[in-house]
Every structure is written in C-alpha cells, then in structure tokens.
Motif scaffolding. Structure first.
Motif, mmCIF file in Angstrom:
data_model
loop_
_atom_site.group_PDB
_atom_site.id
_atom_site.type_symbol
_atom_site.label_atom_id
_atom_site.label_comp_id
_atom_site.label_asym_id
_atom_site.label_seq_id
_atom_site.Cartn_x
_atom_site.Cartn_y
_atom_site.Cartn_z
ATOM 1 N N ARG A 189 22.126 85.150 -92.113
ATOM 2 C CA ARG A 189 21.174 85.350 -93.211
ATOM 3 C C ARG A 189 21.403 86.701 -93.882
ATOM 4 N NH1 ARG A 189 16.874 82.876 -94.484
ATOM 5 N NH2 ARG A 189 16.520 80.818 -93.637
ATOM 6 N N LEU B 122 20.225 87.009 -97.770
ATOM 7 C CA LEU B 122 18.918 86.350 -97.694
ATOM 8 C C LEU B 122 17.961 87.171 -96.848
ATOM 9 C CD1 LEU B 122 20.084 82.677 -97.003
ATOM 10 C CD2 LEU B 122 19.317 83.614 -99.191
ATOM 11 N N SER B 123 16.677 87.054 -97.149
ATOM 12 C CA SER B 123 15.675 87.672 -96.285
ATOM 13 C C SER B 123 15.514 86.813 -95.036
ATOM 14 C CB SER B 123 14.336 87.776 -97.024
ATOM 15 O OG SER B 123 13.746 86.482 -97.140
ATOM 16 N N GLU C 198 13.680 83.454 -96.481
ATOM 17 C CA GLU C 198 14.146 82.640 -97.601
ATOM 18 C C GLU C 198 14.824 81.357 -97.129
ATOM 19 O OE1 GLU C 198 15.825 84.755 -101.303
ATOM 20 O OE2 GLU C 198 16.087 86.205 -99.684
ATOM 21 N N ARG C 199 14.803 80.344 -98.001
ATOM 22 C CA ARG C 199 15.447 79.075 -97.683
ATOM 23 C C ARG C 199 16.951 79.278 -97.568
ATOM 24 N NH1 ARG C 199 15.369 73.422 -101.166
ATOM 25 N NH2 ARG C 199 15.535 72.004 -99.395
#
Length: 202
Positions: free
Chosen positions: A26, A31-32, A35-36
């Motif tokens: 991630r 991405l956090s 998040e998706r």
C-alpha cells in the motif's frame, strides 16, 4: 526455471508476514492505510519497479488458453500475469469482482517475488505456459488478497502509528538486526579461518 527462483525449503509464511506485505505494498503504491486497493496501478507501475522481469499480458477472449471460469493466471517462471481482456476492462471500470480477481493474481506475483517459489508447488503446462494451480498457493493468494482488498483486517483496533510500527518499522528493525548478525558471524568465521594453522607443503 532457474534454481535461484526456488525457496531452499518451504517457507512458513504467517498472517503477520502477509500483513506486513500488505501494508508495505500500500505504501509503495502511494495509498493510505484505508484507501481502496488498486491492482491495476500495482501491476502497471509498482511491480515493474521491483521486478524487472515482470510483464502483464492482456489476452483477447477468443485467444484465451484457460477455461471460461478461469479468466486470469500467473506464470511464475516468466514473472507474467495473464488477464483475459474482458476481465481487465471490468477491473479498469471499477467492478468489484473483477478487481478482487485481479488482486488475487497480483497477490501471487507479490508472494513469489518476496518469498520465492516453494519447491513443492505443482505447475501445469497449458499451451506452452507453466501456470500454478496449486491449492495451497491459491489459499495463500486469497489470504493476501483479502488483506489488500480489506485493509480493516490489518488496521482493526490500531491507530495508524501502531500499524506502521507493527508492520513496517518493527520488521525493518528485525531485518537490519539479522543482516548485522550475519555480517558479524561471517567476519568472525573469516578471522577464525585465517588463524587456522597452515599445512606445510613438502
């Protein structure tokens, strides 16, 4: 398949290992922790950075070499993900089932990249491609897929700082300690060998 591609022995991969992998992937993807997950982003931009041999092949439906029920597969020997074109299009369009299926294949690649290919994995040759349909590897890929697709399974009950400490900082520190110990051991062995009495030649 090269000898170095195999694990020297079956790797015991725990859920904690998989959580560490999920969190790091991630972060590498930008991405956090909530998040998706976007497997298209990972396939097209992240995996190629970490595996120079990696390739993504989109195959037209009429040229697909597996059954209708299996729209994707991984060929570990060539570091390749094969996706049927309609599956790829559906994942790009954001359809949840397609995204989950593609994430499963990404999980296979990530597993093989990090842990190697277990010697006891069975491969099936289909139209000249050696694909893994091993039940054990499918289960492992499903577990990693679930952690990537459902971040709450990693983050539940933890603050962001606690997640980063548990699955990034601590594993990195353990890795550094292991590397340092190995180097110290290797240095001691080298010194010990140098101090051994030399055999006199006639």
């Amino acid at each position: 398949m090269n000898e170095k591609d195999f694990c020297p022995m079956p790797v015991v991969v725990t859920e904690e290992h998989l959580k560490t992998v999920a969190v790091c992937i991630r972060l590498f993807s930008g991405l956090s922790l909530t998040e998706r997950f976007n497997p298209i982003l990972v396939m097209e931009h992240v995996l190629p950075e970490f595996d120079r041999k990696f390739s993504l092949k989109i195959v037209a439906r009429g040229e697909w070499f597996l059954t209708e029920e299996i729209p994707a597969c991984v060929e570990p020997e060539t570091h390749t993900i094969y996706l049927r074109e309609d599956l790829y299009d559906s994942a790009v369009a954001g359809e949840s089932l397609a995204i989950a299926t593609v994430t499963h294949e990404v999980a296979h690649c990530i597993y093989f990249l990090i842990f190697g290919i277990p010697r006891d994995v069975a491969f099936e040759e289909i139209n000249g491609r050696k694909v893994s349909l091993s039940h054990e590897m499918e289960i492992m890929a499903d577990e990693l897929m679930e952690l990537l697709f459902c971040p709450e399974k990693v983050n539940s009950g933890k603050s962001e700082r606690e997640v980063l400490e548990a699955y990034v900082l601590r594993p990195l520190m353990n890795l550094l300690v292991t590397i340092i110990k190995k180097r110290v051991f290797d240095s001691m062995m080298k010194i010990a060998v140098e101090r051994l009495p030399q055999k006199k030649t006639a």
